[in-house]
Scaffold this motif. Structure first.
Motif, PDB file in Angstrom:
ATOM      1  N   UNK A 470       0.826  -1.204   0.000  1.00 41.26           N
ATOM      2  CA  UNK A 470       0.000   0.000   0.000  1.00 41.26           C
ATOM      3  C   UNK A 470       0.859   1.253   0.000  1.00 41.26           C
ATOM      4  N   UNK A 471       2.016   1.194   0.666  1.00 44.11           N
ATOM      5  CA  UNK A 471       2.892   2.353   0.756  1.00 44.11           C
ATOM      6  C   UNK A 471       3.992   2.340  -0.292  1.00 44.11           C
ATOM      7  N   UNK A 472       3.845   1.448  -1.307  1.00 42.10           N
ATOM      8  CA  UNK A 472       4.704   1.433  -2.487  1.00 42.10           C
ATOM      9  C   UNK A 472       6.170   1.200  -2.137  1.00 42.10           C
ATOM     10  N   UNK A 473       6.426   0.233  -1.262  1.00 42.76           N
ATOM     11  CA  UNK A 473       7.805  -0.180  -1.001  1.00 42.76           C
ATOM     12  C   UNK A 473       8.276  -1.068  -2.155  1.00 42.76           C
ATOM     13  N   UNK A 474       9.574  -0.996  -2.452  1.00 43.82           N
ATOM     14  CA  UNK A 474      10.076  -1.616  -3.668  1.00 43.82           C
ATOM     15  C   UNK A 474      10.772  -2.950  -3.430  1.00 43.82           C
ATOM     16  N   UNK A 475      11.541  -3.084  -2.351  1.00 42.09           N
ATOM     17  CA  UNK A 475      12.285  -4.313  -2.099  1.00 42.09           C
ATOM     18  C   UNK A 475      11.555  -5.092  -1.009  1.00 42.09           C
ATOM     19  N   UNK A 476      10.668  -5.990  -1.422  1.00 37.45           N
ATOM     20  CA  UNK A 476       9.769  -6.638  -0.479  1.00 37.45           C
ATOM     21  C   UNK A 476      10.506  -7.570   0.472  1.00 37.45           C
ATOM     22  N   UNK A 477      11.543  -8.290   0.003  1.00 36.23           N
ATOM     23  CA  UNK A 477      12.228  -9.230   0.878  1.00 36.23           C
ATOM     24  C   UNK A 477      12.881  -8.515   2.057  1.00 36.23           C
ATOM     25  N   UNK A 478      13.664  -7.489   1.763  1.00 34.80           N
ATOM     26  CA  UNK A 478      14.355  -6.778   2.833  1.00 34.80           C
ATOM     27  C   UNK A 478      13.403  -6.028   3.737  1.00 34.80           C
ATOM     28  N   UNK A 479      12.396  -5.393   3.166  1.00 34.93           N
ATOM     29  CA  UNK A 479      11.503  -4.582   3.978  1.00 34.93           C
ATOM     30  C   UNK A 479      10.510  -5.442   4.764  1.00 34.93           C
ATOM     31  N   UNK A 480      10.173  -6.630   4.254  1.00 38.54           N
ATOM     32  CA  UNK A 480       9.374  -7.568   5.048  1.00 38.54           C
ATOM     33  C   UNK A 480      10.142  -7.988   6.297  1.00 38.54           C
ATOM     34  N   UNK A 481      11.431  -8.234   6.136  1.00 42.78           N
ATOM     35  CA  UNK A 481      12.260  -8.591   7.289  1.00 42.78           C
ATOM     36  C   UNK A 481      12.378  -7.419   8.256  1.00 42.78           C
ATOM     37  N   UNK A 482      12.551  -6.204   7.728  1.00 44.09           N
ATOM     38  CA  UNK A 482      12.654  -5.024   8.605  1.00 44.09           C
ATOM     39  C   UNK A 482      11.371  -4.808   9.399  1.00 44.09           C
ATOM     40  N   UNK A 483      10.247  -4.881   8.733  1.00 48.19           N
ATOM     41  CA  UNK A 483       8.986  -4.618   9.416  1.00 48.19           C
ATOM     42  C   UNK A 483       8.661  -5.718  10.425  1.00 48.19           C
ATOM     43  N   UNK A 484       9.062  -6.959  10.121  1.00 47.51           N
ATOM     44  CA  UNK A 484       8.883  -8.043  11.092  1.00 47.51           C
ATOM     45  C   UNK A 484       9.712  -7.785  12.340  1.00 47.51           C
ATOM     46  N   UNK A 485      10.938  -7.376  12.145  1.00 48.28           N
ATOM     47  CA  UNK A 485      11.809  -7.117  13.290  1.00 48.28           C
ATOM     48  C   UNK A 485      11.293  -5.953  14.127  1.00 48.28           C
ATOM     49  N   UNK A 486      10.850  -4.880  13.479  1.00 47.25           N
ATOM     50  CA  UNK A 486      10.333  -3.736  14.225  1.00 47.25           C
ATOM     51  C   UNK A 486       9.077  -4.112  15.011  1.00 47.25           C
ATOM     52  N   UNK A 487       8.278  -5.012  14.474  1.00 44.07           N
ATOM     53  CA  UNK A 487       7.094  -5.482  15.201  1.00 44.07           C
ATOM     54  C   UNK A 487       7.498  -6.249  16.457  1.00 44.07           C
ATOM     55  N   UNK A 488       8.476  -7.126  16.334  1.00 47.36           N
ATOM     56  CA  UNK A 488       8.927  -7.902  17.487  1.00 47.36           C
ATOM     57  C   UNK A 488       9.581  -7.011  18.540  1.00 47.36           C
ATOM     58  N   UNK A 489      10.353  -6.035  18.097  1.00 43.74           N
ATOM     59  CA  UNK A 489      11.039  -5.161  19.048  1.00 43.74           C
ATOM     60  C   UNK A 489      10.071  -4.292  19.833  1.00 43.74           C
ATOM     61  N   UNK A 490       8.872  -4.078  19.338  1.00 42.28           N
ATOM     62  CA  UNK A 490       7.870  -3.283  20.061  1.00 42.28           C
ATOM     63  C   UNK A 490       6.994  -4.138  20.968  1.00 42.28           C
TER      64      UNK A 490
END
Length: 794
Positions: A470-490
């Motif tokens: 929805x927010x037009x991110x381009x590199x799905x593999x890396x950003x999926x990992x980043x967003x997963x990590x940020x979710x766990x860290x919160x």
């Protein structure tokens, strides 16, 4: 395999050796990180602890560190080892043998006990002509009570329960890849059940399937037959008769009559006696606190409030010493019933329509596109303890019109230091029989439990992927990992595990109807969301991620509103970073946005004041690196904790005599200043946070622009249809499909009604909405639109 924390440390060390700043976006991840591995180990955050402020004894007693090391179990995975028998025939009949071995306690007919309860006998003795002798009940009143009781419940049938469990087990294995349950959470519930108090499960309501999935899960874990409070609007008469034999409960229609109605008084007495018998016999009860999926209206269910009010009333009367409340949530990759047509969402579901829906789901997910499910059981807490402690947290409250209307119209600039009073769920049914103070207790308890249920819910892979698309991110593999990590860290859990590439492929397969996959050079795939309904569906899925980043999103939009009058929105990030932001201004701006956003979205705990939440938002912005403290010339450094400051202010106080204002030293905090961080990752992260709230804020802004076009007066449903059509037309013109949601249209109308923009007046055919005189002019409407637009980051 390395954990996510180790992966982050390894990435940071490598970046520091290269002399380059590590980014939390795709430049820092996705290059060599192939496996995501903290999902099924001890590094997974333990979620679901109860409130330490309202229930400190429950917080300590029903939790032990050892349960954090327990893993997950797949409830629908039944093998030969799950039965007492072995052999090749057992392997083929293990589902049937498993259903026969489930412990189903004998169910006794409680109709005689309900007839002899004090409340029912008092009503009968008052209605009997000439009074009834002791132990005598007139036949016509006995038949009336039995008729009402037959509408509420029926004795569960053990054979039918076992047959239904066997059939449901086969169905769930066809529909879902797995149904995961955390053993540590289940151990807390088992420990609570051994205390001797009845268990009341209070759940969210994502799917109609929740009502049969949760009883099946708890039955398989040895919790017995769960009595489910169903909504009679969603079931046909034939389906209601079947569900009652499986342990279902239904509120009789007479219970919603006026408090003075004799039929309503008798029906409420019978329902009250039924709940008494359920809790006294320690039968677990399930109540849904949210409205059925697809329903237009408030998030908090009026029916759920009525059932919870009955439980509170039984405990307060001393009939049952205490009850343990268990927040529950069920999360799906995709909700089984795909259509969100609200015209048919509340149509009674019959056996044939249910069977057709199951067949459609089997056909849609039969080609390997089955979804995953997570069942979450938060820490149980004592209702008696909450009732005693929660009343001390109540303070004065004001309506949204009193808080925001003078500021919107420019009549004042000071934000009142009081809480917002906003209740959209009507008081109906047995809740009308309670005192106003007890009604308020039930409402705030519901918000408290709903907050705990949402906080313990896992974020599914489809929600993360929908947000990135929805927010037009381009590199799905890396950003999926980043967003997963940020979710766990919160401190939020995720509902998936496995290798990163397989997770992304599985998630894109589930979202295939909403995205287009285009193969480009070098074997890569370009994922493009489909316009129209595809974007609306992705926006609906992305809202599941909002609770994880809600505090930061509110803070980012508040900073955007503070900079709106100083820096052009299209200005460079370096120019915005020059501006000094005082803590007092940030607090006021965050408070304005909190008042504007509906309680259905925020789900703030009633025991937490708005000032404390503003400070929490500010702390989150500092922790994530968006704000940095700015030391003004001549001021004492913020990190200075020398004894001289403490001796002048606080050392004379007795131990334990500290308040929030004392410890934070509010007068001195007003002089603190902050700037936006100039790190390279901050502009993208700031925009990401602002976009999480943009669908709600843009829908409100478009509703303000629609005020001079709408045809008023009109009924609430009629004006909601007008606004929804306007949102759809705007979506076609500007591409804002995430705002074209009927629930957002209703939320905007109710917020404007609370704000005093719209007024509800009686009409010949029912209440009608009128435009209030304060917002009749185009100038005041434009002020309202600008007030909302300041929080939107374009």
């Amino acid at each position: 395999m390395n954990t996510m924390a180790e992966a982050r440390l390894h990435t940071q060390q490598k970046s520091s050796q290269d002399g380059q700043e590590t980014s939390l976006w795709s430049s820092g991840f996705g290059m060599k990180l192939e496996a995501v591995t903290p999902f099924l180990g001890k590094y997974r955050p333990f979620v679901g602890r109860c409130c330490q402020t309202c229930t400190p004894k429950s917080w300590e007693s029903l939790f032990h560190r050892s349960i954090m090391d327990l893993g997950f179990c797949n409830v629908i995975l039944v093998k030969e080892e799950n039965t007492r028998f072995r052999g090749w025939l057992v392997r083929r009949l293990c589902y049937f043998l498993w259903s026969l071995e489930q412990h189903i306690p004998p169910c006794q007919d409680a109709s005689q006990k309900i007839m002899e309860s004090a409340g029912v006998r008092n009503i009968i003795s008052g209605r009997a002509p000439g009074g009834a002798g002791e132990g005598q009940v007139p036949s016509h009143l006995r038949k009336e009570v039995q008729r009402i009781l037959g509408h509420i419940q029926a004795p569960p049938r053990p054979f039918l329960l076992r047959l239904f469990s066997w059939a449901l087990l086969r169905l769930l294995n066809c529909l879902f890849l797995n149904v995961q349950l955390y053993r540590g959470q289940m151990k807390m519930v088992h420990k609570a059940a051994q205390a001797g108090s009845p268990l009341v499960f209070l759940s969210t309501h994502k799917s109609v399937l929740d009502g049969i999935l949760l009883p099946f899960v708890l039955l398989s874990q040895g919790m017995g037959v769960l009595r489910v409070a169903w909504d009679p609007r969603t079931c046909s008469p034939v389906l209601r008769a079947l569900l009652k034999k499986l342990g279902g409960l239904f509120l009789p229609p007479e219970a919603n009559l006026s408090p003075d109605s004799p039929e309503g008084v008798l029906a409420r007495a019978v329902v009250h006696a039924t709940v008494e018998q359920l809790l006294a016999s320690r039968q677990p009860l399930l109540i849904f606190l949210e409205e059925p999926p697809g329903a237009r209206g408030p998030r908090l269910s009026a029916l759920g409030l009525s059932w919870l009010g009955l439980v509170v009333q039984v405990v307060q009367a001393g009939i049952v010493p205490d009850a343990l409340l268990v927040p529950v949530a069920v999360t799906y990759d995709l909700v089984p019933e795909a259509p969100h047509d609200t015209c048919h969402a509340l149509a009674p579901l019959g056996l044939w329509t249910g069977a057709l829906a199951v067949l459609r789901s089997l056909r849609r997910w039969g080609c390997g596109r089955r979804v995953c499910v997570r069942v979450h059981l938060a820490q149980p807490f004592s209702l008696q303890e909450y009732t005693i402690n929660a009343r001390s947290c109540w303070g004065s409250r004001q309506t949204l019109e009193q808080l925001l209307q003078p500021i919107v119209l420019g009549q004042c600039t000071a934000v009142p230091d009081t809480e917002k009073e906003q209740e959209w769920t009507p008081v109906t049914g047995p809740l009308l029989a309670l005192r106003e103070e007890d009604q308020l207790l039930v409402r705030r308890l519901s918000w408290h439990v709903l907050n705990a249920s949402v906080a313990s819910s896992a974020v599914m892979s489809t929600a993360i992927m929908a947000t990135l698309l929805l927010f037009k991110h381009q590199k799905l593999l890396g950003e999926f990992s980043w967003l997963t990590e940020e979710t766990l860290l919160r401190g939020f859990d995720v509902g998936f595990s496995g290798q990163l590439r397989c997770l992304v492929q599985h998630t894109l397969g589930l979202l295939r109807p909403h995205v287009a996959l285009l193969r480009i050079q070098q074997g890569d795939l370009l994922v493009v969301p489909r316009p129209g309904p595809g974007l609306t569906s992705l926006a609906r899925l992305s809202t599941e991620l909002l609770p994880t980043f809600l505090s930061e999103a509110v803070g980012a939009c508040a900073v955007r509103g503070l900079l709106a009058g100083r820096v052009p929105p299209e200005g460079p990030w370096e120019l915005q970073g020059i501006e000094l932001l005082s803590q007092k201004e940030l607090h006021c701006q965050i408070l304005l946005l909190l008042h504007l956003l509906p309680q259905d979205l925020l789900l703030l705990q009633p025991c937490q004041s708005s000032y404390c939440y503003c400070q929490e938002v500010l702390d989150r912005l500092i922790q994530c690196g968006l704000l940095v403290a700015e030391e003004t010339p001549g001021s004492q450094p913020a990190c200075d904790t020398g004894r001289q400051r403490l001796s002048a202010r606080l050392l004379w106080r007795l131990s334990g005599d500290f308040t929030d204002s004392d410890s934070d030293d509010f007068e001195e905090a007003e002089g603190r200043y902050f700037r936006l961080s100039q790190q390279s990752r901050c502009p993208d992260f700031f925009l990401f946070l602002c976009r999480l709230l943009s669908p709600v804020l843009k829908a409100f802004a478009q509703a303000a622009a629609f005020l001079h076009q709408g045809r008023l007066p009109d009924t609430e449903s009629g004006y909601a249809e007008q606004l929804f059509q306007f949102l759809q037309a705007t979506a076609q013109e500007e591409g804002l499909f995430e705002c074209a949601d009927p629930n957002l249209a209703i939320s905007a109308i109710w917020t404007f009604r609370d704000l005093g923009v719209l007024q509800q007046m009686p009409g010949p055919a029912g209440p009608l909405l009128h435009l209030s005189p304060a917002f009749a002019s185009r100038d005041s409407q434009e002020r309202l639109r600008r007030f909302i637009r300041q929080f939107i980051c374009s």
